[in-house]
Design an enzyme around this catalytic site. Sequence first.
Site, short mmCIF file in Angstrom:
data_model
loop_
_atom_site.label_atom_id
_atom_site.label_comp_id
_atom_site.label_asym_id
_atom_site.label_seq_id
_atom_site.Cartn_x
_atom_site.Cartn_y
_atom_site.Cartn_z
CG ASP A 33 12.56 2.62 -25.36
OD1 ASP A 33 13.89 2.78 -23.78
OD2 ASP A 33 11.54 3.19 -25.06
CG ASP A 171 11.77 3.78 -19.37
OD1 ASP A 171 10.67 3.53 -19.86
OD2 ASP A 171 12.48 2.95 -20.90
#
Length: 215
Positions: A33, A171
């Site tokens: 991320d 996600d």
Amino acid sequence: MKISASILAAKMTALSTILPTFKKENIDYIHMDVMDGNFVPQISFGEAITKEVGELTDIPLDVHLMVAKPEDHVQKYLELKPYCVTFHIETTHFAVRLAEEIRKSGAKVGVSLNPSTPPEAISTILPYLDLVLLMTVDPGFYGQSFIKTGFEKIEKVRKMTSPYGIELEVDGGVNESNIRELKQLGVDLCVVGSGLFKTGNPNEQGKKLKELAKG
């Protein structure tokens, strides 16, 4: 079901110990991320840490660019030979050009949608994609619960992407309680952070989540 382990939920100082223990049959990808403090309010890490993580494991990298103007940053990540690079449709005016650049490098092309972004936002770019990543939490805030309207959105996006053979990734808030339903809705790949690392044994938890998804 494939599992992409989000290291944002791990202790960064322990990665050199944790990552080598992962088995490919339990953890399919390592989810990176990348946050810039602009598109999202948090700053996480960049290409240097991403490169170091790649050197700690043979498991392919799933790079998620949560950054403004991803076209200005993508080349640094393509050089690391990731499995996939995903950018947010909200962050660029050059989505097709960016998708072509990623695919030309040999990586898979992913596009992500925030919870408040309608699926129609990616309708014109579908032929250029390998993966769609649906955020089921607001990006940039770790540890949130799954947004319940996400199930309806998953169904809609699955119908849109199926004719193109596009993988569907989710996600945010994925855990033991919802992974089976996600599989039944046609999700191919789940990003899991706290649902893996808070157990103390993310490798075994990855195996358990895969088993739960099978039903």
